[in-house]
Structures are given as structure tokens and as C-alpha cells.
Scaffold this motif. Structure first.
Motif, short mmCIF file in Angstrom:
data_model
loop_
_atom_site.label_atom_id
_atom_site.label_comp_id
_atom_site.label_asym_id
_atom_site.label_seq_id
_atom_site.Cartn_x
_atom_site.Cartn_y
_atom_site.Cartn_z
N SER A 1 -12.87 -1.00 -1.13
CA SER A 1 -12.65 -1.15 0.16
C SER A 1 -11.80 -0.12 0.83
O SER A 1 -11.15 0.91 0.08
N ASP A 2 -11.90 0.08 2.06
CA ASP A 2 -11.30 0.95 3.07
C ASP A 2 -9.52 1.05 2.49
O ASP A 2 -8.99 1.93 2.53
N GLU A 3 -9.17 -0.49 2.37
CA GLU A 3 -7.64 -0.66 2.22
C GLU A 3 -7.38 -0.04 0.77
O GLU A 3 -6.29 0.54 0.81
N LEU A 4 -8.19 0.00 -0.19
CA LEU A 4 -7.81 0.61 -1.48
C LEU A 4 -8.33 1.99 -1.57
O LEU A 4 -8.26 2.70 -2.55
N SER A 5 -9.01 2.61 -0.71
CA SER A 5 -9.35 4.04 -0.66
C SER A 5 -7.93 4.95 -0.59
O SER A 5 -6.72 4.48 -0.74
N SER B 1 -1.97 -0.33 -5.44
CA SER B 1 -1.41 -1.57 -4.87
C SER B 1 -1.86 -3.05 -5.67
O SER B 1 -1.53 -3.98 -6.04
N GLY C 1 -4.55 3.79 -2.15
CA GLY C 1 -4.36 2.28 -1.90
C GLY C 1 -4.57 1.44 -3.11
O GLY C 1 -4.01 0.29 -3.35
N TRP C 2 -5.48 1.96 -4.07
CA TRP C 2 -5.78 0.94 -5.03
C TRP C 2 -4.47 0.96 -6.32
O TRP C 2 -4.43 0.04 -6.94
N LEU D 1 0.86 -1.22 0.00
CA LEU D 1 0.02 0.02 0.07
C LEU D 1 0.98 1.35 -0.08
O LEU D 1 1.90 1.30 0.87
#
Length: 320
Positions: free
Chosen positions: A120-124, A130, A127-128, A88
Motif C-alpha cells: 500500500s501507499d502507506e507502507l511504501s 510500522s 512505511g513498512w 509511520l
């Protein structure tokens, strides 16, 4: 001759980060801007101004960015070896989230293809990146330079650079809580140029937008602005005219001040029909406020957006 990143003195980034990150925080980064045009200057080509798109190219860029495919498409280059594991990007190294009024933001933005389906919160944020695999080039006529892949910038024949940690990246904040790259120009043959570092632009091709786990798309600003839940003028200190029809000779309906809630409703050419509630403080109408609908100019004669996504993060605004 193998191409390697060039160390450049810091230049003014695209706008300022919306959360006003400290200089000390950015000081952890390698103080470089990895510019592909600057890199090719070492090979004898002309150094171009990285923060500006050629006016002729912007004027010729199609408003419908989907009508740009050609029969010839570049073959995807080999993936980096070894392929770096997905990471990330570090948020501290993503700058320029809110462009200043005079910053060039081009004709659209490079973003995940289906943000409306939820991210997703991880890809906000950034983060995308990654989940992305995109080969980049110094120019459409040049050989392949490297990759944006798995959260890394990977130049050919050089070590990978972690996005946001080893190199600062320039992105802009749109809606759906994601950051995107300004696309400065799009050619009819599918080649497009986007800004990705404070002083660097790169070229890529539309046929390579689905090479990663997360497909990408180029979205025109007219699509982004019309779909926004709330917008604001890029020069917030000046009251802007709202007219009864989408032309500059239509009767003036009202002046829209900075203390307003502005919601897009419809788009026609360079004009946007909006619902305006004013006066307001943040997301809340003030006592005695009124609501009216009319047309505002959203894009200049030079195709430069005059509006931007609201900097106020409201869970809900005035009901449509």
C-alpha cells in the motif's frame, strides 16, 4: 549493566538521499547515530568499523541466502513493555537512499517478504517498518539489545526512539517503491548483520523475520537485480563493455553509455544479460537509437554489485 544508545559524531552516510534533503530538514533529528557496535565498546569489546563488512565474511557469504538455516535458533526475547503504538517513520530522517559507487551494500537486502503482491501507499518507502517486529543484537554471542518494532527503535531499559524523527536511519531505495536495509553478511547459522543507521550495524536472526504483522526476508542482490525493470551502472560516467557471452574474453558487442535504457533479462554467475537501447534521454529513446542484447558484468570479483536500480522513475520503458 544496562546498555543504552551511545551518542556518536555524525559520519558520512551510505550515499546521499535521492531527493537531496536539506541539512535544515535533517537538523530536526537528534544528531546521533545509534551504533550497536559502538554501544558494546563501552562494555569492553572492540569497536568495529560500522560501514564495512569484514572482507572474509563477505567472501564466505552464500550466494543463495536461503541455504543458511541451522538447527539452533535463538528464542525470541520478550516484547518491550509498554509496547509503543505503530507509527509511520518520518521520511525526512531516512537517508542514504542511493548509495555512492564506493559504498558497501553487502550481499543483499532486508525487506518485506512479498513485495510483488503489492504494498500500500502507506507502507511504501520506509512505511513498512510500522508493521515490523525484529529483535536486534550487538553480536550473535551477545545478549539481546533492543527491538525494531512498530516504527520505533526500542533499546532495553530506555525510551523508544521514533524512526526518522528521533534518529536518522540508513536505507537504500530498491524497486516496488520501498526502502530496504543493506545486509552486510549472512552466517550459515542464520545470523545476519545489516546496516540501519548512518554509523551503526546490528545483528538479527532469520528465525525472527516473521514476528511482526509484516513478514520479512533477506533477498540476495542477484535476485533483486535480475527482477528489476531497469538498472544503471554505479559509475555512470564510464562506458561499460557489453559482450556476446558471459565472460570477460568474449568479443565486445558494444559500449554502454550513461544515456541508455538497460533492462535485465537473465543472470549467469557474475554476468547479466541485458537489453540496451541507446542513446536515450530519461525513459525515451532518442531518434536514431538502436537496441541490442548482450552480457554485462553486474558483480565484481569481490562480490560487490557494479549496477544499481535506475534512478529514473519510469512508468514504462522499452517493451520486452
Amino acid at each position: 549493566m544496562a546498555m543504552h544508545p551511545l551518542l556518536l559524531p555524525p559520519q558520512r552516510p551510505l550515499g546521499q538521499a535521492s531527493n537531496q534533503r536539506s541539512v535544515a530538514c535533517l537538523g530536526r533529528l537528534v544528531p546521533i547515530a545509534i551504533g550497536l557496535f559502538a554501544t558494546t565498546a563501552l562494555l569492553g569489546t572492540t569497536l568495529s568499523s560500522p560501514l564495512q563488512a569484514a572482507p572474509d565474511a563477505l567472501a564466505a557469504a552464500p550466494h543463495n541466502l536461503r541455504d543458511k538455516q541451522d538447527t539452533s535458533e535463538p528464542t525470541p526475547p520478550p516484547l518491550p513493555t509498554p509496547l509503543p503504538e505503530p507509527i509511520l517513520p518520518e521520511a525526512a530522517g531516512i537517508i542514504g537512499l542511493t548509495p555512492a559507487p564506493n559504498d558497501e551494500v553487502g550481499v543483499g537486502n532486508l525487506r518485506p517478504a512479498n513485495p510483488t503482491t503489492g504494498i500500500s501507499d502507506e507502507l511504501s518507502g520506509a512505511g513498512w517498518l510500522s508493521e515490523v517486529a525484529l529483535p536486534i543484537y550487538p553480536s550473535p554471542e551477545s545478549v539481546h539489545w533492543g527491538w525494531l518494532i512498530n516504527g520505533w527503535l526500542v533499546p532495553n531499559n530506555a525510551g523508544p526512539l521514533a524512526i526518522g524523527r528521533d534518529a536518522a536511519f540508513s536505507m537504500v531505495k530498491t524497486e516496488q517503491q520501498i526502502y530496504t536495509f543493506p545486509v552486510l553478511e549472512v552466517r550459515p547459522d542464520g545470523w545476519f548483520r545489516f546496516q540501519y543507521t548512518p554509523a551503526g550495524t546490528a545483528w538479527a536472526h532469520t528465525s525472527h523475520l516473521d514476528l511482526g504483522r509484516l513478514p520479512l526476508t533477506i533477498e540476495a542482490w542477484e535476485t533483486s537485480m535480475q527482477a528489476a525493470s531497469r538498472i544503471e551502472f554505479r559509475r555512470p560516467g564510464l562506458a561499460q563493455p557489453m559482450r556476446l557471452a558471459p565472460n570477460s574474453t568474449a568479443p565486445l558487442q558494444a559500449l554502454v553509455g550513461s544515456n541508455s535504457i538497460i533492462q535485465p533479462l537473465d543472470l549467469e554467475g557474475d554476468w547479466l544479460r541485458v537489453r540496451v537501447t541507446q542513446p536515450a534521454q530519461g525513459c525515451n529513446p532518442l531518434p536514431g537509437s538502436s537496441t541490442a542484447e548482450g552480457w554485462v558484468r553486474w558483480r565484481s570479483d569481490a562480490d560487490i554489485p557494479l549496477i544499481w536500480f535506475s534512478s529514473t522513475d519510469c512508468l514504462s520503458v522499452v517493451n520486452h
